[in-house]
Design a protein around this motif. Sequence first.
Motif, PDB file in Angstrom:
ATOM      1  N   GLU A   1      62.528 -36.704  24.549  1.00 14.13           N
ATOM      2  CA  GLU A   1      61.683 -36.547  25.734  1.00 14.13           C
ATOM      3  C   GLU A   1      62.503 -36.615  27.016  1.00 14.13           C
ATOM      4  O   GLU A   1      62.351 -35.788  27.906  1.00 14.13           O
ATOM      5  N   ASN A   2      63.382 -37.613  27.118  1.00 12.81           N
ATOM      6  CA  ASN A   2      64.235 -37.717  28.309  1.00 12.81           C
ATOM      7  C   ASN A   2      65.196 -36.530  28.383  1.00 12.81           C
ATOM      8  O   ASN A   2      65.440 -35.999  29.469  1.00 12.81           O
ATOM      9  N   ARG A   3      65.732 -36.152  27.243  1.00  9.10           N
ATOM     10  CA  ARG A   3      66.657 -35.012  27.219  1.00  9.10           C
ATOM     11  C   ARG A   3      65.955 -33.758  27.732  1.00  9.10           C
ATOM     12  O   ARG A   3      66.494 -33.033  28.578  1.00  9.10           O
ATOM     13  N   ALA A   4      64.741 -33.509  27.280  1.00  8.02           N
ATOM     14  CA  ALA A   4      64.002 -32.314  27.714  1.00  8.02           C
ATOM     15  C   ALA A   4      63.757 -32.341  29.220  1.00  8.02           C
ATOM     16  O   ALA A   4      63.881 -31.312  29.898  1.00  8.02           O
TER      17      ALA A   4
ATOM     18  N   GLU B   1      67.058 -31.709  30.980  1.00  8.25           N
ATOM     19  CA  GLU B   1      67.407 -30.289  30.788  1.00  8.25           C
ATOM     20  C   GLU B   1      66.598 -29.403  31.732  1.00  8.25           C
ATOM     21  O   GLU B   1      67.102 -28.415  32.251  1.00  8.25           O
ATOM     22  N   ARG B   2      65.326 -29.773  31.955  1.00  8.01           N
ATOM     23  CA  ARG B   2      64.494 -29.018  32.898  1.00  8.01           C
ATOM     24  C   ARG B   2      65.097 -29.074  34.297  1.00  8.01           C
ATOM     25  O   ARG B   2      65.226 -28.056  34.983  1.00  8.01           O
TER      26      ARG B   2
ATOM     27  N   ASP C   1      76.628 -31.795  28.145  1.00  9.43           N
ATOM     28  CA  ASP C   1      75.975 -31.580  26.861  1.00  9.43           C
ATOM     29  C   ASP C   1      76.069 -32.818  25.967  1.00  9.43           C
ATOM     30  O   ASP C   1      75.092 -33.192  25.305  1.00  9.43           O
ATOM     31  N   GLU C   2      77.228 -33.451  25.932  1.00  7.48           N
ATOM     32  CA  GLU C   2      77.402 -34.654  25.116  1.00  7.48           C
ATOM     33  C   GLU C   2      76.496 -35.778  25.632  1.00  7.48           C
ATOM     34  O   GLU C   2      75.873 -36.490  24.848  1.00  7.48           O
TER      35      GLU C   2
END
Length: 119
Positions: free
Chosen positions: A17-20, A23-24, A8-9
């Motif tokens: 955008e990269n995080r999404a 996360e996918r 998470d950190e």
Amino acid sequence: MKKAKSVDEYLSALNPENRAELERIRALVKQLVPGTEETMSYGMPTLKYKNRALVYFTASRKHMSFYPSSWAIEELKDRLTDYKTTEHSIQFTLDNILPSGLIEDLVRVHVREIDAERE
């Protein structure tokens, strides 16, 4: 970027955008292989299965990387021609993401090899 202590950190420090996208991938692998354990290994978010690394995933300035296993990359190399690969990783961008079906197949190959206790 300081060294993250948790998945998470790590993800919270990325651009949205990269995080999404990561996360996918995270959610897809966890849905496909229930009971995976999240950890950080080699500074990368890692999902473990049967106490072994199943996949790693990372983001850098120019691309993201998915590490399913050298066995999975070799077995499915014909489906990876649109991506830069190394022995252990597949590089992709937001303009050319890894399709869910491909991620699932890469993960299934590695699960099969872990179940077979391949070293």
